[in-house]
Design an enzyme around this catalytic site. Structure first.
Site, short mmCIF file in Angstrom:
data_model
loop_
_atom_site.label_atom_id
_atom_site.label_comp_id
_atom_site.label_asym_id
_atom_site.label_seq_id
_atom_site.Cartn_x
_atom_site.Cartn_y
_atom_site.Cartn_z
N PRO A 9 34.86 34.12 46.01
CG PRO A 9 35.58 33.85 43.82
CD PRO A 9 34.61 34.63 44.65
CG ASN A 10 39.48 30.76 46.08
OD1 ASN A 10 39.27 29.55 46.18
ND2 ASN A 10 39.61 31.35 44.91
NE ARG A 17 43.09 32.96 48.48
CZ ARG A 17 42.43 33.95 47.90
NH1 ARG A 17 41.53 34.63 48.57
NH2 ARG A 17 42.68 34.26 46.66
CE1 TYR A 22 44.15 38.24 49.32
CE2 TYR A 22 45.08 36.04 49.00
CZ TYR A 22 44.57 37.22 48.49
OH TYR A 22 44.47 37.38 47.12
CG ASN A 71 37.14 40.85 48.86
OD1 ASN A 71 37.38 40.69 47.66
ND2 ASN A 71 38.07 40.72 49.79
CB ALA A 74 39.34 35.71 41.34
CD GLU A 95 36.23 46.62 43.58
OE1 GLU A 95 35.38 46.91 42.71
OE2 GLU A 95 37.43 46.44 43.33
CG HIS A 97 40.10 44.29 46.43
ND1 HIS A 97 39.66 43.09 45.98
CD2 HIS A 97 39.58 45.23 45.61
CE1 HIS A 97 38.90 43.28 44.92
NE2 HIS A 97 38.83 44.57 44.68
CB SER A 99 46.04 42.02 48.79
OG SER A 99 45.23 41.82 47.64
NE ARG A 104 48.22 40.06 45.26
CZ ARG A 104 47.27 39.17 45.56
NH1 ARG A 104 46.11 39.58 46.04
NH2 ARG A 104 47.47 37.89 45.38
NE ARG A 108 46.29 38.77 42.20
CZ ARG A 108 45.65 37.61 42.36
NH1 ARG A 108 44.36 37.60 42.58
NH2 ARG A 108 46.28 36.45 42.32
C1 DQA Z 1 41.23 39.98 46.85
C2 DQA Z 1 42.15 40.31 45.68
C3 DQA Z 1 41.79 39.49 44.46
O1 DQA Z 1 42.64 39.81 43.37
C4 DQA Z 1 41.95 38.01 44.77
O2 DQA Z 1 41.53 37.23 43.67
C5 DQA Z 1 41.25 37.60 46.02
C6 DQA Z 1 41.23 38.50 47.17
C7 DQA Z 1 41.64 40.75 48.13
O3 DQA Z 1 40.81 40.83 49.02
O4 DQA Z 1 42.77 41.21 48.25
O5 DQA Z 1 40.77 36.47 46.12
O6 DQA Z 1 39.93 40.40 46.52
#
Ligand code: DQA
Length: 140
Positions: A9-10, A17, A22, A71, A74, A95, A97, A99, A104, A108
Site C-alpha cells: 500500500p501507498n 509521497r 522515500y 515490500n 505498512a 523483504e 524497505h 527507508s 523510525r 515500524r
Molecule cells: C516502507 C516502510 C513502512 O514502514 C511504510 O509503511 C511504507 C514503506 C519502506 O519501504 O520504507 O509504506 O515499507
C-alpha cells in the site's frame, strides 16, 4: 530467471509521497532502470493497496518464480495473513524497505513477515530492490 517485485500500500505514490523519506523517483521510472540493468532477468511488477490481492499474487507466483522481492509497506507491521502466505509458498522471498525502518517510529520496528523470508534489505532507498535482485542473480 523469473523474479517478481511486489509492492504494498501507498507505494504507487513513490516519487510524490513523503519525498524526504522515500525520494522523488517514481517506481515506474526506477523499474525501467532495473530492467535495463538486469536484461537477463524476467522482472514482473505488481503493486496493490489491498492485502488480499497481495496474498493472491503470492499464491499465484510463489511456486514457479525464482525469487520475490516483497515490500509489504505498512502491512509488514500488521499482517499475519501475508506472513502466513510467505510461509506457505516455496519461492524464496526477500523483504524490502526503502527507508531504514529501525530508526523510525517504534511501530515500524516489528515485521511479521521477516521471519519467513530468506533475508531483509532496508534503508538503501530504491537501491534496496537492486541489492536484492543482485542476490538472486548471484545465487543462480
Ligand atoms: C516502507 C516502510 C513502512 O514502514 C511504510 O509503511 C511504507 C514503506 C519502506 O519501504 O520504507 O509504506 O515499507
Amino acid at each position: 530467471m523469473k523474479i517478481a517485485i511486489l509492492n504494498g500500500p501507498n507505494l504507487n505514490l513513490l516519487g510524490t509521497r513523503e519525498t524526504s523519506v522515500y525520494g522523488s523517483v517514481s517506481f515506474v521510472d526506477y523499474l525501467k532502470s532495473l530492467k535495463k540493468e538486469f536484461q537477463n532477468v524476467e522482472i514482473e511488477y505488481f503493486q496493490s493497496n489491498i492485502e488480499g490481492e497481495l496474498i493472491d499474487k503470492l499464491h499465484e507466483i510463489g511456486f514457479s518464480y525464482d525469487g520475490i522481492l516483497l515490500n509489504a509497506a505498512a502491512y509488514t507491521h500488521t499482517s499475519i495473513a501475508i506472513a502466513d502466505a510467505v510461509k506457505a509458498i516455496t519461492t524464496p522471498v526477500i523483504e524490502i524497505h526503502i527507508s531504514n525502518v529501525t530508526n523510525r517510529e517504534e511501530f515500524r520496528h516489528n515485521s511479521y513477515i521477516a521471519p519467513n523470508c530468506i533475508g531483509v534489505i532496508l534503508g538503501f532507498g530504491l537501491k534496496s530492490y537492486k541489492l536484492a535482485l543482485q542476490y538472486f542473480v548471484n545465487s543462480q
